[in-house]
Write an enzyme that holds these catalytic residues in place. Structure first.
Site, PDB file in Angstrom:
ATOM      1  N   GLU A  68      -5.149   1.975   2.786  1.00 37.03           N
ATOM      2  CA  GLU A  68      -4.941   0.753   3.740  1.00 37.03           C
ATOM      3  C   GLU A  68      -5.099   1.067   5.286  1.00 37.03           C
ATOM      4  O   GLU A  68      -5.752   0.441   5.788  1.00 37.03           O
ATOM      5  CB  GLU A  68      -3.568  -0.179   3.411  1.00 37.03           C
ATOM      6  CG  GLU A  68      -3.637  -1.540   4.137  1.00 37.03           C
ATOM      7  CD  GLU A  68      -3.096  -1.493   5.825  1.00 37.03           C
ATOM      8  OE1 GLU A  68      -3.502  -2.459   6.273  1.00 37.03           O
ATOM      9  OE2 GLU A  68      -2.921  -0.398   6.262  1.00 37.03           O
ATOM     10  N   GLU A  69      -4.211   2.086   5.629  1.00 38.38           N
ATOM     11  CA  GLU A  69      -4.287   2.414   6.898  1.00 38.38           C
ATOM     12  C   GLU A  69      -5.604   3.181   7.742  1.00 38.38           C
ATOM     13  O   GLU A  69      -5.911   2.646   8.782  1.00 38.38           O
ATOM     14  CB  GLU A  69      -3.114   3.655   7.210  1.00 38.38           C
ATOM     15  CG  GLU A  69      -1.822   3.190   6.792  1.00 38.38           C
ATOM     16  CD  GLU A  69      -1.182   1.948   7.558  1.00 38.38           C
ATOM     17  OE1 GLU A  69      -2.113   1.798   8.387  1.00 38.38           O
ATOM     18  OE2 GLU A  69      -0.091   1.757   7.512  1.00 38.38           O
ATOM     19  N   HIS A  84       0.803  -1.222  -0.112  1.00 41.34           N
ATOM     20  CA  HIS A  84      -0.025   0.047   0.081  1.00 41.34           C
ATOM     21  C   HIS A  84       0.897   1.356  -0.035  1.00 41.34           C
ATOM     22  O   HIS A  84       2.069   1.347   0.724  1.00 41.34           O
ATOM     23  CB  HIS A  84      -0.910  -0.079   1.252  1.00 41.34           C
ATOM     24  CG  HIS A  84      -0.453  -0.013   2.691  1.00 41.34           C
ATOM     25  ND1 HIS A  84      -0.086   1.335   3.095  1.00 41.34           N
ATOM     26  CD2 HIS A  84      -0.326  -0.999   3.290  1.00 41.34           C
ATOM     27  CE1 HIS A  84       0.332   0.830   4.489  1.00 41.34           C
ATOM     28  NE2 HIS A  84       0.342  -0.469   4.619  1.00 41.34           N
ATOM     29  N   ASP A 131       6.218   0.727   6.230  1.00 42.24           N
ATOM     30  CA  ASP A 131       4.935   0.428   6.184  1.00 42.24           C
ATOM     31  C   ASP A 131       4.269   1.640   5.558  1.00 42.24           C
ATOM     32  O   ASP A 131       3.737   2.791   5.960  1.00 42.24           O
ATOM     33  CB  ASP A 131       4.264   0.587   7.584  1.00 42.24           C
ATOM     34  CG  ASP A 131       2.848   0.178   7.674  1.00 42.24           C
ATOM     35  OD1 ASP A 131       2.186  -0.332   6.737  1.00 42.24           O
ATOM     36  OD2 ASP A 131       2.233   0.358   8.757  1.00 42.24           O
ATOM     37  N   ASP A 165       3.334  -6.416   3.496  1.00 39.64           N
ATOM     38  CA  ASP A 165       3.050  -5.137   4.326  1.00 39.64           C
ATOM     39  C   ASP A 165       3.548  -5.553   5.774  1.00 39.64           C
ATOM     40  O   ASP A 165       2.733  -5.376   6.756  1.00 39.64           O
ATOM     41  CB  ASP A 165       1.492  -5.112   4.137  1.00 39.64           C
ATOM     42  CG  ASP A 165       1.028  -3.789   5.035  1.00 39.64           C
ATOM     43  OD1 ASP A 165       1.946  -3.006   5.282  1.00 39.64           O
ATOM     44  OD2 ASP A 165      -0.061  -3.540   5.495  1.00 39.64           O
ATOM     45  N   HIS A 200       4.427   2.857  12.526  1.00 37.07           N
ATOM     46  CA  HIS A 200       3.458   3.891  12.604  1.00 37.07           C
ATOM     47  C   HIS A 200       4.052   5.032  13.558  1.00 37.07           C
ATOM     48  O   HIS A 200       3.454   5.690  14.319  1.00 37.07           O
ATOM     49  CB  HIS A 200       1.954   3.681  13.318  1.00 37.07           C
ATOM     50  CG  HIS A 200       1.317   2.792  12.296  1.00 37.07           C
ATOM     51  ND1 HIS A 200       0.097   2.103  12.682  1.00 37.07           N
ATOM     52  CD2 HIS A 200       1.265   2.103  11.214  1.00 37.07           C
ATOM     53  CE1 HIS A 200      -0.309   1.427  11.852  1.00 37.07           C
ATOM     54  NE2 HIS A 200       0.311   1.489  10.815  1.00 37.07           N
TER      55      HIS A 200
HETATM   56 ZN   LIG Z   1       0.888  -1.509   6.152  1.00 40.36          ZN
END
Ligand SMILES: [Zn+2]
Length: 467
Positions: free
Chosen positions: A331-332, A285, A297, A359, A430
């Site tokens: 996606e997030e 993503h 990510d 991912d 994140h």
């Molecule tokens: Zn991800």
């Protein structure tokens, strides 16, 4: 994502890669018995692995996209520009049918945010608001903190919660077990009358690192502001409370949700030479959280799957079936890219013969996870033997991914995941620390090589992979 990873020794040094020398097979990898049916693919596999692991092209492309566009939250200008760049760059790579597939996505804006202990002595907390959180009034919310270690603990403290800020201080075990406090903590606290929620960062204790990520309030629950707080700050508050000392915190957040805007999945293909309607689907993503640069990510997932297709084109390896790369959007914080793809291609879901998502980062030691029928697993395990030179011969469980899930479910499609080492991945997940420096060029090259070989053989073998 699967969190049980096999430890596999890897001897893939940067010096080996840059020197262009042949890779040395590792001593500690279990290699399945040699399968004769693979003989027609051995030369192609060797060429793909060699082409990928003797240069750092993919890592440099990863650095380019993360340096140029930075973090890429859904509906942000950064993501829009990264999407446009990906389309142009896929075209210049020679990929085919390059296009965008538009989809409306949610727009969440973080705004300014801060938190501090007001009493005892003033102390700034390191926080990151959770994605989708509402904001506070302009002057913030000030209240005493109630510390709980679990949802059971919260229920046992129901009389203490009303009008307070609840701090969920659950130590990180696995992502799957701990992320529930991030997704559902604010809802649970709100239902008991709390005015805000703080969540200990969902990741191993880092360097005073909060971890953002999405939350869900649920129907009929009054939304309260929620933020992740660094483990060290959570522990400090917990120790103060354990000594019987009241702790007052002020939380100030400008966060807000705005109207949906248009975004897009980016699609590019190596068109199949005999059965172009049958698709081997690969991707990561392109969106990310709005901190760090979303390198692990999931820019790297985009780059390594895309690189697999680019290598096939460069080496003149056009398989029987189509290899389709999708760089997913949203996606997030919504999964709208995944659901839109499944809706748009619903009539052709069963034409997807295999779906792979990267991912979980590419950190070593990595592995390939597979979910599918026993018959498919036997063939995939055989194909894995071609990856012995890069220590990925053994195929573990846990195939799948958030983005490929909807189409794979619709078409009963066998799924694979590239699984980077989870401890390294979740340390920066994140966070502002998710940058390209954390990832080694050889880790990127190895992932691209593995995905290229797996995808090529599945796309080229005479019979489609059984469902
Ligand atoms: Zn991800």
């Amino acid at each position: 994502m699967s969190l049980n990873r096999r430890t596999v020794l890897v001897r893939l040094s940067l010096a080996t890669l840059l020197g262009g020398a042949l890779l040395v097979p590792p001593a500690h990898t279990q290699v399945p018995a040699r399968a004769a049916w693979l003989d027609p693919y051995r030369e192609a596999a060797t060429r793909l692995i060699h082409a990928s692991t003797t240069n750092d092209f993919a890592w440099r492309r990863l650095a380019e996209v993360t340096d140029t566009y930075g973090h890429r939250l859904s509906a942000s200008e950064n993501l829009n520009r990264a999407i446009a760049w990906a389309v142009e760059t896929m075209k210049s790579d020679g990929l085919e049918n390059v296009r965008t597939e538009p989809v409306m996505v949610a727009r969440w804006v973080r705004g300014r945010e801060s938190a501090e202990i007001i009493d005892p002595p003033r102390h700034a907390l390191t926080i990151l608001g959770l994605g989708g959180s509402v904001g506070t009034p302009p002057d913030g919310i000030e209240a005493e903190v109630v510390v709980v270690s679990s949802f059971e603990d919260l229920r046992a403290r129901v009389a203490d919660v009303k009008g307070r800020i609840v701090l969920f201080n659950a130590p990180f075990t696995t992502y799957g077990d701990t992320v529930t406090y991030r997704t559902s903590g604010a809802r649970a606290a709100s239902q008991l009358g709390a005015v805000a929620a703080l969540i200990r960062g969902v990741g191993p204790t880092g360097l005073r690192t909060p971890h953002t990520g999405s939350l869900q309030y649920g129907q009929g629950v009054a939304p309260i502001p929620a933020a992740s707080v660094a483990a060290e700050d959570a522990d400090r508050i917990a120790r103060l409370r354990a000594r019987g000392m009241p702790v007052r915190v002020r939380l100030t957040m400008d966060a807000r949700s705005e109207a949906d805007v248009e975004s897009a999945n980016v699609v590019g293909e190596v068109r199949g030479r005999e059965r172009p309607q049958e698709v081997v689907l690969l991707g990561g993503h392109l969106d990310s959280w709005d901190v760090g640069t979303g390198a692990s990510d999931d820019a790297v997932g985009c780059i390594v799957t895309w690189e697999a297709a680019r290598l096939m084109m460069r080496l003149g390896l056009r398989p029987r079936r189509t290899v389709r790369i999708v760089l997913w959007t949203n996606e997030e914080n919504g999964l709208r890219g995944a659901t839109a793809y499944a809706a748009k291609h619903a009539a052709h879901a069963a034409d997807h013969v295999f779906a792979l998502e990267s991912d979980s980062g590419v950190f070593e030691p990595a592995s390939l996870g597979f979910s599918g029928s026993a018959a498919a697993r036997t063939l995939v395990r055989d194909i894995g033997s071609l990856l012995a030179p890069i220590s990925l011969a053994e195929i573990v469980g846990g195939g799948g991914g958030a983005d490929i899930g909807p189409i794979a479910q619709a078409g009963n499609v066998p799924m694979m995941a590239y699984l980077g080492n989870s401890a390294r991945y979740f340390a920066i997940h994140h966070t502002p620390a998710d940058t390209v420096e954390r990832i080694a060029p050889e880790e990127v090259s190895k992932a691209a090589a593995a995905i290229a070989v797996m995808a090529y053989v599945v796309a080229e073998m005479p019979e489609r992979l059984p469902r």
